[in-house]
Design a protein around this motif. Structure first.
Motif, mmCIF file in Angstrom:
data_model
loop_
_atom_site.group_PDB
_atom_site.id
_atom_site.type_symbol
_atom_site.label_atom_id
_atom_site.label_comp_id
_atom_site.label_asym_id
_atom_site.label_seq_id
_atom_site.Cartn_x
_atom_site.Cartn_y
_atom_site.Cartn_z
ATOM 1 N N ASP A 167 3.172 2.630 5.524
ATOM 2 C CA ASP A 167 3.374 1.381 4.785
ATOM 3 C C ASP A 167 4.426 1.531 3.697
ATOM 4 O O ASP A 167 5.271 0.656 3.490
ATOM 5 C CB ASP A 167 2.048 0.915 4.168
ATOM 6 C CG ASP A 167 1.051 0.440 5.205
ATOM 7 O OD1 ASP A 167 1.477 0.152 6.342
ATOM 8 O OD2 ASP A 167 -0.149 0.378 4.885
ATOM 9 N N GLN A 168 4.369 2.654 2.996
ATOM 10 C CA GLN A 168 5.262 2.859 1.862
ATOM 11 C C GLN A 168 6.712 3.076 2.300
ATOM 12 O O GLN A 168 7.647 2.578 1.659
ATOM 13 C CB GLN A 168 4.779 4.047 1.035
ATOM 14 C CG GLN A 168 5.543 4.250 -0.265
ATOM 15 C CD GLN A 168 4.864 5.271 -1.164
ATOM 16 O OE1 GLN A 168 3.712 5.631 -0.961
ATOM 17 N NE2 GLN A 168 5.584 5.748 -2.162
ATOM 18 N N LEU A 169 6.903 3.809 3.403
ATOM 19 C CA LEU A 169 8.252 4.174 3.834
ATOM 20 C C LEU A 169 8.778 3.287 4.959
ATOM 21 O O LEU A 169 9.914 3.455 5.407
ATOM 22 C CB LEU A 169 8.274 5.640 4.268
ATOM 23 C CG LEU A 169 7.891 6.642 3.161
ATOM 24 C CD1 LEU A 169 7.822 8.046 3.715
ATOM 25 C CD2 LEU A 169 8.872 6.563 2.001
ATOM 26 N N LYS A 170 7.925 2.367 5.437
ATOM 27 C CA LYS A 170 8.355 1.375 6.436
ATOM 28 C C LYS A 170 8.828 2.024 7.735
ATOM 29 O O LYS A 170 9.853 1.647 8.309
ATOM 30 C CB LYS A 170 9.477 0.484 5.871
ATOM 31 C CG LYS A 170 9.169 -0.139 4.521
ATOM 32 C CD LYS A 170 7.922 -1.006 4.554
ATOM 33 C CE LYS A 170 7.661 -1.642 3.197
ATOM 34 N NZ LYS A 170 6.379 -2.397 3.155
ATOM 35 N N VAL A 171 8.089 3.013 8.188
ATOM 36 C CA VAL A 171 8.355 3.618 9.497
ATOM 37 C C VAL A 171 7.033 3.737 10.245
ATOM 38 O O VAL A 171 5.960 3.590 9.668
ATOM 39 C CB VAL A 171 9.025 5.006 9.377
ATOM 40 C CG1 VAL A 171 10.420 4.883 8.793
ATOM 41 C CG2 VAL A 171 8.173 5.950 8.538
ATOM 42 N N SER A 172 7.108 4.029 11.520
ATOM 43 C CA SER A 172 5.910 4.053 12.363
ATOM 44 C C SER A 172 5.017 5.252 12.063
ATOM 45 O O SER A 172 5.459 6.249 11.485
ATOM 46 C CB SER A 172 6.308 4.081 13.834
ATOM 47 O OG SER A 172 6.865 5.348 14.171
ATOM 48 N N VAL A 196 3.915 7.261 14.301
ATOM 49 C CA VAL A 196 4.434 8.378 15.100
ATOM 50 C C VAL A 196 5.509 9.133 14.332
ATOM 51 O O VAL A 196 5.519 10.372 14.287
ATOM 52 C CB VAL A 196 4.995 7.858 16.441
ATOM 53 C CG1 VAL A 196 5.706 8.989 17.188
ATOM 54 C CG2 VAL A 196 3.883 7.281 17.304
ATOM 55 N N THR A 197 6.410 8.396 13.696
ATOM 56 C CA THR A 197 7.481 9.028 12.914
ATOM 57 C C THR A 197 6.910 9.829 11.754
ATOM 58 O O THR A 197 7.334 10.966 11.488
ATOM 59 C CB THR A 197 8.448 7.956 12.385
ATOM 60 O OG1 THR A 197 9.064 7.296 13.488
ATOM 61 C CG2 THR A 197 9.527 8.574 11.508
ATOM 62 N N ILE A 198 5.924 9.266 11.067
ATOM 63 C CA ILE A 198 5.306 9.975 9.941
ATOM 64 C C ILE A 198 4.645 11.253 10.416
ATOM 65 O O ILE A 198 4.773 12.316 9.788
ATOM 66 C CB ILE A 198 4.273 9.068 9.228
ATOM 67 C CG1 ILE A 198 4.972 7.901 8.518
ATOM 68 C CG2 ILE A 198 3.445 9.886 8.231
ATOM 69 C CD1 ILE A 198 5.906 8.308 7.407
ATOM 70 N N ARG A 199 3.946 11.199 11.535
ATOM 71 C CA ARG A 199 3.282 12.398 12.045
ATOM 72 C C ARG A 199 4.303 13.479 12.409
ATOM 73 O O ARG A 199 4.074 14.673 12.166
ATOM 74 C CB ARG A 199 2.416 12.040 13.260
ATOM 75 C CG ARG A 199 1.196 11.194 12.910
ATOM 76 C CD ARG A 199 0.250 11.070 14.095
ATOM 77 N NE ARG A 199 -0.867 10.191 13.770
ATOM 78 C CZ ARG A 199 -0.925 8.900 14.087
ATOM 79 N NH1 ARG A 199 0.083 8.345 14.770
ATOM 80 N NH2 ARG A 199 -1.963 8.173 13.756
ATOM 81 N N ALA A 217 19.309 9.940 6.440
ATOM 82 C CA ALA A 217 18.101 9.128 6.231
ATOM 83 C C ALA A 217 16.854 9.928 6.549
ATOM 84 O O ALA A 217 15.832 9.826 5.853
ATOM 85 C CB ALA A 217 18.174 7.874 7.101
ATOM 86 N N LEU A 218 16.920 10.735 7.598
ATOM 87 C CA LEU A 218 15.788 11.578 7.987
ATOM 88 C C LEU A 218 15.458 12.575 6.885
ATOM 89 O O LEU A 218 14.294 12.755 6.502
ATOM 90 C CB LEU A 218 16.121 12.301 9.288
ATOM 91 C CG LEU A 218 15.098 13.331 9.788
ATOM 92 C CD1 LEU A 218 13.786 12.643 10.147
ATOM 93 C CD2 LEU A 218 15.649 14.086 10.987
ATOM 94 N N LEU A 219 16.480 13.230 6.358
ATOM 95 C CA LEU A 219 16.274 14.209 5.292
ATOM 96 C C LEU A 219 15.679 13.561 4.060
ATOM 97 O O LEU A 219 14.724 14.081 3.454
ATOM 98 C CB LEU A 219 17.607 14.872 4.950
ATOM 99 C CG LEU A 219 17.591 15.864 3.774
ATOM 100 C CD1 LEU A 219 16.633 17.008 4.054
ATOM 101 C CD2 LEU A 219 18.994 16.380 3.484
#
Length: 272
Positions: free
Chosen positions: A32-37, A39-42, A7-9
């Protein structure tokens, strides 16, 4: 664990694709698009920057295509094509900019796309009146940044400076790079931001060379004209804009001198 790694990849590949297609994207949008926080996106953006897929910017990321990159896929979707067109228009300006030049960089989506590539040029002086773009220049280039009304210093602190007239008298502007909304039937150069009209009119008169970028014709109800087509030395158009303006440019003493997959460049044979 394998499922989480997969999922991470996938998410990071998705992010790389989104940034490549859009050219620039914000953390909020990816979250918003990937439904993660956020912090995770950064964290994902930091990893992708380390791997050379993108360049972090304030609040998001910007795509920088590798030099000489070729697209192996036989089919390129429309959003990717648009993204490549934007980037190619911006990069086409680089051949006209030399180390040590003084540039007035106008507002706009395309001029912002140019900024990450300015790191290739040394000892530039960039004059602008867009604080957001000025901050981006500081992230990608060692250029001296001069804002109308101030100078951007370390820590994004603005020191007071003289007005447009004083700046114009103090610095010889080698290139005015401007994003156009349209060229009308009377060969008027139309911009979208009416607030910049008087400033651009002054810069157009006082710069040594002017480069106009045009992605596609905008349908504007107001005529925010800053001058005539004959006052521009170089126009760089997307393939979509070429369809509309090719004959108009030829009839106005411009010559098509360069072409690639996404844009065309025309030179004014009469000069300014």
């Amino acid at each position: 664990m394998a499922k989480a790694s997969s999922a991470l990849l996938k998410r990071r590949l998705d992010i790389a694709k989104i940034v490549r297609q859009n050219g620039e994207v914000k953390v909020d949008e990816l979250s918003d698009q990937l439904k993660v926080s956020h912090v995770t996106i950064r964290q994902d953006l930091t990893y992708l920057e380390q791997q050379g897929y993108l360049k972090r910017s304030f609040g998001g990321a910007i795509y920088i295509s590798p030099e000489g990159q070729m697209h192996n896929s036989a089919t390129i979707n429309s959003s990717q094509t648009k993204g490549n067109s934007d980037i190619d228009l911006a990069k086409a300006c680089l051949s006209y900019i030399n180390d040590g030049d003084t540039i007035f960089l106008g507002h706009g989506f395309l001029t912002r796309k140019l900024i990450p590539f300015l790191h290739k040029k040394k000892s530039l002086r960039i004059i602008m009146n867009d604080l957001r773009n000025a901050q981006l220049v500081r992230e990608f280039s060692d250029a001296e940044v001069i804002l109308i009304g101030g100078v951007l210093c370390e820590g994004n602190i603005i020191k007071s400076c003289n007005d447009l007239i004083s700046i114009r008298n103090k610095y010889a502007i080698s290139h005015f790079i401007i994003e156009l909304a349209a060229i009308d039937e009377n060969n008027d150069l139309i911009i979208e931001n009416s607030e910049q009209k008087e400033t651009y009119q002054q810069i157009l008169k006082n710069s040594k060379h002017t480069i106009g970028l045009l992605l596609e014709r905008s349908l504007l109800t107001d005529n925010h004209s800053i001058g005539k087509l004959k006052h521009i030395d170089v126009t760089i158009l997307s393939k979509a804009a070429v369809t509309e303006y090719h004959h108009q440019l030829l009839n106005s003493n411009f010559k098509q001198i360069a072409i690639n997959k996404y844009c065309m460049t025309y030179h004014n044979l009469l000069g300014t």
